[in-house]
Design an enzyme around this catalytic site. Structure first.
Site, PDB file in Angstrom:
ATOM      1  N   CYS A 251      34.565  33.706  28.046  1.00 13.23           N
ATOM      2  CA  CYS A 251      34.630  33.521  29.489  1.00 13.23           C
ATOM      3  C   CYS A 251      34.837  34.873  30.157  1.00 13.23           C
ATOM      4  O   CYS A 251      35.602  35.713  29.669  1.00 13.23           O
ATOM      5  CB  CYS A 251      35.773  32.578  29.848  1.00 13.23           C
ATOM      6  SG  CYS A 251      35.899  32.257  31.618  1.00 13.23           S
TER       7      CYS A 251
ATOM      8  N   ASP B 206      30.869  33.137  42.051  1.00 13.03           N
ATOM      9  CA  ASP B 206      31.572  33.184  40.773  1.00 13.03           C
ATOM     10  C   ASP B 206      30.947  34.318  39.961  1.00 13.03           C
ATOM     11  O   ASP B 206      29.858  34.808  40.279  1.00 13.03           O
ATOM     12  CB  ASP B 206      31.446  31.849  40.032  1.00 13.03           C
ATOM     13  CG  ASP B 206      32.530  31.665  38.978  1.00 13.03           C
ATOM     14  OD1 ASP B 206      33.333  32.591  38.774  1.00 13.03           O
ATOM     15  OD2 ASP B 206      32.558  30.589  38.345  1.00 13.03           O
ATOM     16  N   ASN B 207      31.653  34.739  38.932  1.00 12.43           N
ATOM     17  CA  ASN B 207      31.111  35.712  37.970  1.00 12.43           C
ATOM     18  C   ASN B 207      30.619  36.999  38.636  1.00 12.43           C
ATOM     19  O   ASN B 207      29.489  37.439  38.429  1.00 12.43           O
ATOM     20  CB  ASN B 207      29.987  35.064  37.152  1.00 12.43           C
ATOM     21  CG  ASN B 207      30.492  33.892  36.339  1.00 12.43           C
ATOM     22  OD1 ASN B 207      31.550  33.968  35.717  1.00 12.43           O
ATOM     23  ND2 ASN B 207      29.770  32.789  36.366  1.00 12.43           N
TER      24      ASN B 207
END
Length: 888
Positions: free
Chosen positions: A141, A274-275
């Protein structure tokens, strides 16, 4: 015939006692032992996931729902290389889609958009139409180790510890094969979009890849339906998901429903929000308010960065030392403790080193690294469940590796912190300082474990403290130091108990300085490329060096420097040269390269180049700047420690292209350490041989008196038939042109006498010239005088051929070959008529011609023999070694 695991239902939903289908190869990493959950955890009872059975020992990072968890670090590590499903971390954004038998039968993956053939595939269709494959892949992750940043400043993400990493065997089909089948319009379709079946407030989870990445099979992107040989568990994407090796977990869409070829990247909400690693100066509050930052493609995360963590000692582990006072001399067999942990990197890059420090970065020592992934590289296996398991042609690293480091408990007791950092083959290294960012993603500063020391009546008690505890539970040295008012971005690990032992100052690390402090010139890539190649400049680790002053004395010959003129020579230089050579390099330092080394690599001719250097060797295998792959065909033992390795070319009729007297660089990857090593060798193949090349290799294997052994020869010993290595060349300052003509250092020499001295496997370049002289029908004059030194008679290589040549050319009315052996091990065999002892000037006087302008001396052997025996002995005999001695 590939079959689905039966029943094709996750074990947690049916038959929880199922184990991973066996692989018949005992050499591979062990398949994990499953402890499949059989009950619904109370925390899930009132959530949409009240039907999913889960491991109750998971550390929940976002409360009851959605389900985002990591297992405690020690059990994951102890499970081994492959992680069982019940310990594999989980990242969900919402409820898990519930797939019953009806939904499973009707599951289709729609592939549409800018393509010629729109399709809808069932999982059975994928199996029937495409090659089923299995790859080991580590998933990480992007938030792994996030809590460390959250302790400094609360970010927009939740508290991952160091357990957001897991590895499994993933079975499915290559995305590249599917894309080839549907025939995208790649000129327009620059992106491949993936969408899952989950229901989220802002639409299903989706993201995308550049089509150039997605269609490349070596990137290993899979549409997968099995994990460790069993159907995916619901939390891991049942029935089918995307696997993108080397990238963050956020790019691997679960419950895959749709693949679209598009001119634009994914427009899904979480593709943007996100990310991302946003600039450091942007606070979480600003990032939440100023949406434009999230749409900037420069801040997107795809590939993993290099990272490592310490697993043992575990958090709160206690080590009690019952021994004599630490200020006394300890026994040579003093107690040791083995530090252990993991490391990984992204983009297929290998972790090349893991370093341990016991003084917070003043001194570093190398840890031992184990690469279980490499065990698959020698395996070609087809299986009814796993499909094709074949990493034999892959050199990419998509999995974690394990490191260990033995340290004396005395040193631990005198330390306050253990730090670890890793570096990958792209020379990316974990930084000392934290890059604080709004999402706290990709945190990879040094992983440190504090050592808390307490004096006891019987000795010393050491208690270890990890930086944080995952989730909301308090603990770790970061929170402790923050509470005490410290700046935890610059931690100070003072012992909490009085240390009665007087400490000695730690000496600075013995780094090898390869630069000059006054070489301040800045050199552009363009200037480097245009510089006169006869006065060669080259680059090592971003610094520019002038090799002109070293051309005449370089042991690898002038060509070894000239071939890297205007190029980056870091890889070859570091792999080949000793510490002494690296220290000598400083005096040739010119300045610093302005620009990226990648800019130099992009200017190199490839194998299809039409440049002059490429065209000169287009009809032969060897190229001086391009590594060519060759495959091991046979191995043949020659004596107790020497083997003949025969390699084949991809094209059987391709000549090698190696002039007599030249050598080649050989590069291979060690199977035990994963280290890439290289050195120069002279093959023993005949010059006119095509399609094959022979290397005569004397093995220096690890032993009690030499625990390390020879890096390169140990690597050769590990090779199996079918394995590949790489070669490039030709290299060297000497070339025998034939009919008494030698070219050395670009000067033509007319030779009537060749005096040769070699030791052990140094016979290989000597033999090459020897054969050429005696196979030359136009040369009836050149005389050869050979002294060949070995330990024992059994060590003499190619003795049968040498003796045969002596019978043909060394006897008779006009002998042209004088052959003399010398053995250093006493006593010599009965009936031995040659010399014994060491190489001396007396040996040269007795068996070499007198010095003359038409004579050259060719030598090849250990450095000590050349420096301490050959050169002094020749000088005493009247030879001018600067003008007459050629050292291979």
């Amino acid at each position: 015939m590939v079959e689905f695991p039966q029943p094709f239902i996750p074990p947690s939903l049916q038959e929880p006692g199922r184990e991973c289908p066996a692989l018949p190869l005992a050499s591979l990493p062990k398949l994990p032992i499953n402890d499949t959950p059989t009950v619904i955890v109370d925390l899930d009872a009132q959530t949409p996931d009240n039907w999913v059975k889960r491991n109750p020992d998971f550390v929940r990072l976002t409360g009851k729902h959605p389900f985002n968890v990591e297992a405690p670090l020690t059990p994951v590590f102890n499970a081994g290389f492959l992680t069982p499903a019940h310990l594999h971390f989980v990242r969900n954004h919402g409820a898990v889609p519930r797939v019953d038998e009806t939904k499973l039968r009707n599951w289709r993956i729609r592939v549409h958009g800018l393509l010629e053939r729109e399709c809808s595939f069932s999982i059975q269709d994928l199996k029937d139409k495409f090659q089923v494959v299995t790859l080991p892949v580590t998933l990480v992750c992007a938030g792994n180790r996030r809590k460390e940043q959250n302790v400094v400043r609360k970010s927009l993400g939740f508290n991952w510890g160091a357990g957001g990493v897991s590895t499994a065997l993933w079975t499915g089909v290559y995305l590249a094969d599917i894309l080839e089948y549907v025939k995208p319009f790649y000129k327009e379709a620059k992106h491949v979009i993936f969408e899952g079946d989950d229901e989220l407030p802002n639409g299903p989870y989706g993201t995308s890849q550049r089509s150039s990445v997605a269609r490349e099979k070596r990137n290993g992107i899979l549409i997968a339906w099995a994990m460790n040989g069993l159907p995916l568990e619901p939390d891991h994407g049942f029935p089918v998901r995307l696997i993108v090796p080397g990238q963050i977990g956020g790019r691997m869409v679960k419950w895959l429903r749709r693949v679209e070829l598009s001119a634009k990247e994914s427009q899904h909400y979480l593709h943007f929000f996100d990310n991302r690693v946003l600039p450091m100066q942007l606070s979480p509050e600003q990032a939440r308010a100023e949406k434009e930052w999230w749409y900037d493609p420069r801040y997107m995360i795809n590939e993993l960065n290099v990272n490592s963590a310490i697993v043992k000692p575990a958090h709160q582990e206690v080590l009690e030392i019952h021994s004599h006072p630490l200020n006394q001399t300890t026994s040579p067999r003093e107690a040791t403790y083995t530090l252990r942990g993991y490391a990984y990197s992204g983009g297929g890059r290998r972790v090349t080193r893991v370093e341990i420090s016991l003084d917070d970065g003043v001194c570093w020592k190398l840890a031992d690294i184990d690469y279980p992934e490499d065990l698959y590289r020698s395996v070609y296996h087809e299986d009814p469940v796993y499909g094709l398991l074949d990493l034999t042609e892959r050199d990419t690293c998509f999995c974690w590796c394990f490191w260990k480091f033995d340290v004396s408990v005395k040193d631990l007791a005198e330390s306050t912190v253990i730090a670890v950092r890793a570096m990958d083959e792209g020379l990316s290294i974990q930084p000392r300082d934290m890059y604080l960012n709004a999402t706290s993603m990709m945190n990879n500063w040094w992983f440190r474990v504090a050592i808390l020391r307490t004096e006891t009546k019987s000795g010393v008690k050491l208690k270890f403290e990890h930086p944080t505890i995952p989730g909301v539970k308090p603990g770790g040295w970061m929170e402790r130091l923050k509470t005490s008012g410290q700046d935890i971005m610059q931690p100070d690990f003072e012992p909490i108990a009085t240390d009665t032992v007087e400490r000695q100052p730690v000496p600075p690390p013995s780094a090898i300085l390869m630069t000059k402090s006054d070489a301040n010139r800045l050199i552009t890539v363009d200037e480097l490329q245009k510089h006169d190649k006869s006065t060669p400049w080259f680059v090592i680790q971003g610094e520019v060096y002038d090799g002109t002053g070293y051309l005449d004395e370089h042991p690898g010959g002038t060509d070894s420097i000239l071939l890297v003129a205007g190029d980056d020579a870091t890889e070859d230089f570091i792999a080949i040269h000793s510490d002494d050579a690296k220290m000598k390099l400083a005096k040739f330092h010119v300045g610093t390269l302005v620009g990226k080394v990648d800019d130099l690599k992009s200017l190199r001719p490839d194998s299809n180049s039409t440049s002059d250097t490429a065209s000169l060797t287009s009809s032969v295998l060897l190229h001086p700047k391009i590594w060519k792959t060759i495959k091991l065909k046979t191995t043949q033992p020659i004596n107790h420690d020497t083997y003949l390795f025969r390699f084949s070319f991809s094209e059987a009729n391709t000549p090698l292209g190696l002039p007599v007297g030249k050598h080649v660089f050989v590069r291979l990857k060690r199977k035990d350490t994963g280290e890439i090593v290289q050195r120069a060798y002279t093959p023993v193949s005949k010059p006119d041989t095509s399609g094959e090349i022979d290397f005569l290799i004397k093995l220096y294997l690890p032993s009690s008196h030499n625990p390390i052994g020879g890096k390169m020869t140990t690597g050769f010993h590990q090779l199996e038939v079918g394995d590949c290595i790489e070669v490039k060349g030709p290299l060297g300052s000497f070339e025998w042109k034939g009919n008494g003509i030698a070219l050395w250092r670009n000067v033509v020499h007319k030779v009537q006498h060749l005096a040769m001295i070699c030791g052990g496997s140094g016979i290989t370049p000597i033999l090459q010239v020897l054969r050429s002289v005696f196979d030359d029908d136009h040369d009836r004059i050149t005389k050869i005088f050979l002294i060949y030194a070995n330990k024992t008679e059994e060590d003499i290589l190619c003795k049968e051929e040498l003796d045969s040549l002596f019978k043909i050319h060394g006897l008779g009315e006009h002998p042209r070959f004088n052959l003399h052996y010398i053995l250093s091990t006493l006593p010599v065999p009965l009936g031995w008529t040659h010399s014994s002892g060491r190489v001396t000037e007396d040996l040269f006087r007795a068996h070499f011609p007198t010095p003359a302008d038409d004579c050259l001396v060719l030598a090849c052997g250990p450095d000590a023999m050349i420096a301490n025996a050959v050169k002094p002995g020749l000088v005493k005999c009247g030879w001018n070694v600067e003008k007459s001695l050629v050292v291979f």
